[in-house]
Every structure is written in C-alpha cells, then in structure tokens.
Motif scaffolding. Structure first.
Motif, PDB file in Angstrom:
ATOM      1  N   ALA A   1       8.457  -3.617   3.601  1.00  0.00           N
ATOM      2  CA  ALA A   1       8.179  -4.791   2.769  1.00  0.00           C
ATOM      3  C   ALA A   1       7.351  -5.818   3.543  1.00  0.00           C
ATOM      4  O   ALA A   1       6.437  -6.437   2.980  1.00  0.00           O
ATOM      5  N   MET A   2       7.644  -6.000   4.819  1.00  0.00           N
ATOM      6  CA  MET A   2       6.891  -6.968   5.626  1.00  0.00           C
ATOM      7  C   MET A   2       5.426  -6.564   5.780  1.00  0.00           C
ATOM      8  O   MET A   2       4.534  -7.402   5.782  1.00  0.00           O
ATOM      9  N   PHE A   3       5.185  -5.254   5.922  1.00  0.00           N
ATOM     10  CA  PHE A   3       3.816  -4.769   6.100  1.00  0.00           C
ATOM     11  C   PHE A   3       3.151  -4.399   4.778  1.00  0.00           C
ATOM     12  O   PHE A   3       1.978  -4.059   4.749  1.00  0.00           O
ATOM     13  N   ASP A   4       3.917  -4.411   3.697  1.00  0.00           N
ATOM     14  CA  ASP A   4       3.420  -4.083   2.366  1.00  0.00           C
ATOM     15  C   ASP A   4       2.888  -2.649   2.292  1.00  0.00           C
ATOM     16  O   ASP A   4       1.765  -2.401   1.858  1.00  0.00           O
ATOM     17  N   PHE A   5       3.729  -1.699   2.769  1.00  0.00           N
ATOM     18  CA  PHE A   5       3.402  -0.289   2.605  1.00  0.00           C
ATOM     19  C   PHE A   5       4.671   0.524   2.441  1.00  0.00           C
ATOM     20  O   PHE A   5       5.774   0.005   2.585  1.00  0.00           O
ATOM     21  N   ASP A   6       4.521   1.825   2.101  1.00  0.00           N
ATOM     22  CA  ASP A   6       5.694   2.677   1.902  1.00  0.00           C
ATOM     23  C   ASP A   6       6.077   3.369   3.217  1.00  0.00           C
ATOM     24  O   ASP A   6       5.415   3.196   4.242  1.00  0.00           O
ATOM     25  N   GLU A   7       7.163   4.161   3.190  1.00  0.00           N
ATOM     26  CA  GLU A   7       7.671   4.782   4.419  1.00  0.00           C
ATOM     27  C   GLU A   7       6.707   5.823   4.986  1.00  0.00           C
ATOM     28  O   GLU A   7       6.666   6.028   6.196  1.00  0.00           O
ATOM     29  N   HIS A   8       5.927   6.482   4.141  1.00  0.00           N
ATOM     30  CA  HIS A   8       4.935   7.427   4.650  1.00  0.00           C
ATOM     31  C   HIS A   8       3.853   6.690   5.442  1.00  0.00           C
ATOM     32  O   HIS A   8       3.411   7.159   6.491  1.00  0.00           O
ATOM     33  N   CYS A   9       3.443   5.535   4.953  1.00  0.00           N
ATOM     34  CA  CYS A   9       2.452   4.731   5.677  1.00  0.00           C
ATOM     35  C   CYS A   9       3.039   4.184   6.978  1.00  0.00           C
ATOM     36  O   CYS A   9       2.334   4.095   7.985  1.00  0.00           O
TER      37      CYS A   9
ATOM     38  N   MET B   1       0.842  -1.156   0.000  1.00  0.00           N
ATOM     39  CA  MET B   1       0.000   0.000   0.000  1.00  0.00           C
ATOM     40  C   MET B   1       0.901   1.238   0.000  1.00  0.00           C
ATOM     41  O   MET B   1       1.858   1.318   0.740  1.00  0.00           O
ATOM     42  N   LYS B   2       0.554   2.170  -0.831  1.00  0.00           N
ATOM     43  CA  LYS B   2       1.307   3.408  -0.934  1.00  0.00           C
ATOM     44  C   LYS B   2       0.381   4.568  -0.612  1.00  0.00           C
ATOM     45  O   LYS B   2      -0.787   4.550  -0.985  1.00  0.00           O
ATOM     46  N   MET B   3       0.913   5.552   0.110  1.00  0.00           N
ATOM     47  CA  MET B   3       0.089   6.711   0.437  1.00  0.00           C
ATOM     48  C   MET B   3      -0.221   7.486  -0.841  1.00  0.00           C
ATOM     49  O   MET B   3       0.673   7.755  -1.639  1.00  0.00           O
ATOM     50  N   LEU B   4      -1.469   7.833  -1.008  1.00  0.00           N
ATOM     51  CA  LEU B   4      -1.880   8.619  -2.156  1.00  0.00           C
ATOM     52  C   LEU B   4      -1.459  10.074  -1.966  1.00  0.00           C
ATOM     53  O   LEU B   4      -1.456  10.589  -0.846  1.00  0.00           O
TER      54      LEU B   4
END
Length: 193
Positions: free
Chosen positions: A150-158, A1-4
């Motif tokens: 990577a473990m949580f499947d999100f980017d650094e902002h998330c 998941m990536k922050m929009l």
C-alpha cells in the motif's frame, strides 16, 4: 500498480533454464520448475503461458526468484564473494556482487569480497542499495507486506520485482517511500519493545 498478466510469463521464462540441464528443452525446464515447486508440470506451463489466465502465487514467485539466484551463483571457478553467517561460516560462494548482496539479505548474513571480487565493489549503486534495504525490511517481517504494498502502491508480485537483482526488468524503490517504510519499521520495533 499491478503486474499485468502478460508480464509474468516473460519473467518466469527467464528463470526456467536454471531449473534443468543447460541443454534441456522447454518442457524439461517446465518439469524442473514444477518439481521444485511441488506442482504439476501443466500448472507451471499455465503460469508460463501467454494465453492462459493462471498466475503464479506471489509466495511461489518469490521462491522461484530466490532459488534462481542461488542456482545462478553456483560456479566451478573461484568465487569473487563469500556470504557468511554470524559465526563466520560460509553459506554461499558467488561470482557477482548482486548475488552476494541478494543472498546475504535473504539469509540475514553478511558478504565479503575475495581478491577476485574487490574490483566489482565500485559498481555498487544507490538503486542496488535501496533494493537491499527493501529486502531486509521485507525479510524481517515486522511490517506486514500488505502495508508495504500500500505504501508503494503496487501488488505483491511487484514487491518481489522490486527486490530482485540480476534481471532485465530491474525495478528500484523510491527513496522517499522507502524512508517512510523505514520510519514505520522503526515505530513498529519501538512498539514491540
């Protein structure tokens, strides 16, 4: 998941009021945050804009979030919680449990309730505990942030959003993935020893 991109201005605008006087206008709040970050006001205004594509870096977003909690915890009334270092010296006074938990996790310190805060302890929830565990793991910097993301499947902002407290966009890490991260953390400590 990536922050929009459309989510970031909403978050930054929620932080803005504490970077200037209470009755400050929007542009004065922008200047206050820009001064804190050491950036030009136009740059911060671009970060807060829904129309522009510039996005604040994850490191700066984290600095703003931590400073927001520090400023939000300041009060003229008697504190409900104290954040103490290893020597028992007071680092912060807080009005709310979430502030004490967040700041103690950031400083590697502990918190203590005053008689005013004892009643708030019953509001400690499992999601708050998971966010606290994640903050401590990230703070220790033993597992690389890219691995955590990577473990949580999100980017650094998330990742930053998942560590925040006291915001309307509260996110909570998944218990199973958090346990996997703690397992990797313990393995890394074992390798280092």
């Amino acid at each position: 998941m990536k922050m929009l991109k459309s989510e970031m201005p909403f978050r930054l605008r929620a932080f803005l009021p504490l970077f200037a006087d209470r009755k400050a206008k929007y542009w004065e709040q922008i200047e206050g945050m820009a001064d804190f970050l050491g950036k030009q006001p136009r740059t911060v205004e671009a970060y807060c804009s829904y129309r522009e594509d510039r996005t604040i870096s994850a490191d700066d977003y984290w600095k703003v979030g931590v400073e927001w909690v520090k400023r939000k915890s300041r009060s003229t009334s008697k504190p409900a919680f104290l954040v103490l270092d290893d020597n028992g010296d007071q680092l912060f006074e807080c009005q709310w449990l979430w502030q004490a938990m967040f700041l103690s996790d950031m400083e590697g310190a502990s918190w203590r309730a005053t008689p005013r805060g004892v009643g708030q302890i019953k509001f400690f929830t499992a999601p708050a505990g998971r966010r606290s565990r994640l903050r401590r793991l990230v703070r220790d910097d033993i597992v690389d942030r890219k691995i955590i993301c990577a473990m949580f499947d999100f980017d650094e902002h998330c990742l930053i959003d998942y560590q925040m407290e006291g915001v309307s966009w509260l996110s909570t890490p998944d218990e199973m993935r958090l346990q996997m991260l703690e397992h990797v953390y313990r393995a890394q400590i074992g390798v280092a020893a």
